[in-house]
Design a protein around this motif. Structure first.
Motif, PDB file in Angstrom:
ATOM      1  N   GLY A 125       0.811  -1.213   0.000  1.00 30.87           N
ATOM      2  CA  GLY A 125       0.000   0.000   0.000  1.00 30.87           C
ATOM      3  C   GLY A 125       0.843   1.260   0.000  1.00 30.87           C
ATOM      4  N   LEU A 126       1.884   1.282   0.828  1.00 34.71           N
ATOM      5  CA  LEU A 126       2.769   2.449   0.889  1.00 34.71           C
ATOM      6  C   LEU A 126       3.555   2.617  -0.403  1.00 34.71           C
ATOM      7  N   GLU A 127       3.985   1.513  -0.995  1.00 34.65           N
ATOM      8  CA  GLU A 127       4.733   1.600  -2.245  1.00 34.65           C
ATOM      9  C   GLU A 127       3.875   2.148  -3.390  1.00 34.65           C
ATOM     10  N   LEU A 128       2.575   1.892  -3.329  1.00 34.67           N
ATOM     11  CA  LEU A 128       1.672   2.404  -4.356  1.00 34.67           C
ATOM     12  C   LEU A 128       1.334   3.874  -4.154  1.00 34.67           C
ATOM     13  N   GLY A 129       1.733   4.427  -2.989  1.00 38.43           N
ATOM     14  CA  GLY A 129       1.533   5.855  -2.775  1.00 38.43           C
ATOM     15  C   GLY A 129       0.596   6.224  -1.651  1.00 38.43           C
ATOM     16  N   ALA A 130       0.136   5.247  -0.858  1.00 36.99           N
ATOM     17  CA  ALA A 130      -0.719   5.586   0.284  1.00 36.99           C
ATOM     18  C   ALA A 130       0.088   6.351   1.325  1.00 36.99           C
ATOM     19  N   ASP A 131      -0.593   7.240   2.051  1.00 42.80           N
ATOM     20  CA  ASP A 131       0.066   8.042   3.076  1.00 42.80           C
ATOM     21  C   ASP A 131      -0.028   7.416   4.456  1.00 42.80           C
ATOM     22  N   ASP A 132      -0.951   6.497   4.639  1.00 40.18           N
ATOM     23  CA  ASP A 132      -1.097   5.807   5.918  1.00 40.18           C
ATOM     24  C   ASP A 132      -1.914   4.546   5.678  1.00 40.18           C
ATOM     25  N   TYR A 133      -1.931   3.663   6.683  1.00 34.36           N
ATOM     26  CA  TYR A 133      -2.589   2.366   6.546  1.00 34.36           C
ATOM     27  C   TYR A 133      -3.184   2.029   7.914  1.00 34.36           C
ATOM     28  N   ILE A 134      -4.490   1.877   7.962  1.00 31.06           N
ATOM     29  CA  ILE A 134      -5.179   1.601   9.225  1.00 31.06           C
ATOM     30  C   ILE A 134      -5.827   0.218   9.150  1.00 31.06           C
ATOM     31  N   ILE A 135      -5.600  -0.585  10.177  1.00 34.28           N
ATOM     32  CA  ILE A 135      -6.128  -1.945  10.205  1.00 34.28           C
ATOM     33  C   ILE A 135      -7.507  -1.967  10.878  1.00 34.28           C
ATOM     34  N   LYS A 136      -8.459  -2.646  10.234  1.00 33.22           N
ATOM     35  CA  LYS A 136      -9.789  -2.844  10.819  1.00 33.22           C
ATOM     36  C   LYS A 136      -9.744  -4.017  11.809  1.00 33.22           C
ATOM     37  N   PRO A 137     -10.527  -3.971  12.864  1.00 35.33           N
ATOM     38  CA  PRO A 137     -11.341  -2.840  13.315  1.00 35.33           C
ATOM     39  C   PRO A 137     -10.462  -1.763  13.941  1.00 35.33           C
ATOM     40  N   PHE A 138     -10.910  -0.521  13.857  1.00 34.92           N
ATOM     41  CA  PHE A 138     -10.118   0.586  14.369  1.00 34.92           C
ATOM     42  C   PHE A 138     -10.947   1.401  15.356  1.00 34.92           C
ATOM     43  N   ASP A 139     -10.243   2.142  16.195  1.00 32.51           N
ATOM     44  CA  ASP A 139     -10.904   3.030  17.155  1.00 32.51           C
ATOM     45  C   ASP A 139     -11.259   4.335  16.449  1.00 32.51           C
ATOM     46  N   SER A 140     -12.444   4.846  16.711  1.00 29.59           N
ATOM     47  CA  SER A 140     -12.899   6.056  16.020  1.00 29.59           C
ATOM     48  C   SER A 140     -11.989   7.254  16.292  1.00 29.59           C
ATOM     49  N   LYS A 141     -11.505   7.370  17.514  1.00 28.02           N
ATOM     50  CA  LYS A 141     -10.625   8.500  17.851  1.00 28.02           C
ATOM     51  C   LYS A 141      -9.301   8.398  17.113  1.00 28.02           C
ATOM     52  N   GLU A 142      -8.794   7.158  16.971  1.00 32.64           N
ATOM     53  CA  GLU A 142      -7.541   6.979  16.230  1.00 32.64           C
ATOM     54  C   GLU A 142      -7.738   7.341  14.763  1.00 32.64           C
ATOM     55  N   LEU A 143      -8.858   6.912  14.174  1.00 31.36           N
ATOM     56  CA  LEU A 143      -9.132   7.222  12.771  1.00 31.36           C
ATOM     57  C   LEU A 143      -9.147   8.731  12.546  1.00 31.36           C
ATOM     58  N   VAL A 144      -9.871   9.448  13.383  1.00 32.85           N
ATOM     59  CA  VAL A 144      -9.967  10.907  13.249  1.00 32.85           C
ATOM     60  C   VAL A 144      -8.590  11.546  13.434  1.00 32.85           C
ATOM     61  N   ALA A 145      -7.815  11.050  14.403  1.00 35.64           N
ATOM     62  CA  ALA A 145      -6.470  11.590  14.650  1.00 35.64           C
ATOM     63  C   ALA A 145      -5.568  11.373  13.444  1.00 35.64           C
TER      64      ALA A 145
END
Length: 233
Positions: free
Chosen positions: A93-113
């Motif tokens: 994902g990072l090699e294709l140009g993504a700026d970050d990668y979040i694993i599901k399930p995730f905490d809502s506060k972490e996602l917003v941060a």
């Protein structure tokens, strides 16, 4: 009145997409939801988002392909969302140009941060007249300007995502100083980033593909430690 920043949410699970939209709307973002890759590309053109939250497992065109298509035409920040937690998937994902990668399930506060952190690092380039003002470093055939997020290499502008540019600027601002991968993670991604040191290696690899070593400078690997911007005498 300041316009709201726009987030494009791409996820085939509408319940998850609606929940993400709710979190972000509460933080005063404007959101749009689409459920497959083709829709994502169409919405990208019409909605013109400031950031994309992109699920990997999509019907038809998957998230990797969507990311690849968007990167051909734009450096808009992309955060990938996936239930896949393997290092291979993150690195791809990072090699294709993504700026970050979040694993599901995730905490809502972490996602917003994470969304806010990525947006803080992304700036729209001002007019070229501002190119040589503000925070910049200059070497033969290389100018890295952190004020307008531009890189001029051998007389030509080089497109790169914000974190790549910040990493290059940070290294070039301290010539010949060695930084560990952990130090670079801390300085560039900050305490909000939950990742591993391979993230640094991926970004260095991408920088080297765009910025080749010069006779008087280059990005050097210090084996067993990290990296430095080497200025050759």
């Amino acid at each position: 009145m300041v316009a709201k920043q726009k987030i494009l949410i791409v996820d085939d699970d509408n319940n998850i997409a609606e929940l993400i939209s709710l979190y972000l709307t509460k933080e005063c973002f404007d959101t749009m939801i689409v459920n497959d890759g083709e829709e994502a590309l169409n919405a990208f053109a019409s909605f013109q988002p400031n950031l994309i939250l992109l699920d990997l497992m999509l019907p038809g065109m998957d998230g990797y392909q969507v990311c690849r298509e968007i990167r051909h035409k734009s450096n808009v920040p992309i955060i990938m969302l996936s239930a896949k937690g393997e290092i291979f998937d993150k690195v791809l994902g990072l090699e294709l140009g993504a700026d970050d990668y979040i694993i599901k399930p995730f905490d809502s506060k972490e996602l917003v941060a994470r969304v806010k952190a990525v947006l803080r690092r992304f700036h729209v380039e001002p007019e070229p007249a501002a190119q040589n003002t503000g925070k910049f470093v200059e070497y033969p055939d290389l100018v890295i300007n952190l004020t307008n997020y531009s890189v001029i290499y051998c007389g030509e502008a080089v497109d790169m995502p914000p974190k790549e540019l910040e990493l290059l600027y940070f290294l070039a601002s301290s010539p010949n100083q060695v930084f560990t991968r952990e130090q670079l993670l801390d300085h560039i991604w900050g305490y909000e980033y939950i990742g591993d040191t391979r993230t640094v290696d991926v970004h260095i690899k991408r920088l080297r593909e765009k910025i080749k070593d010069h006779d008087s400078w280059g990005i050097a690997t210090v084996w067993g430690i990290g990296y430095k911007f080497e200025v050759k005498s």
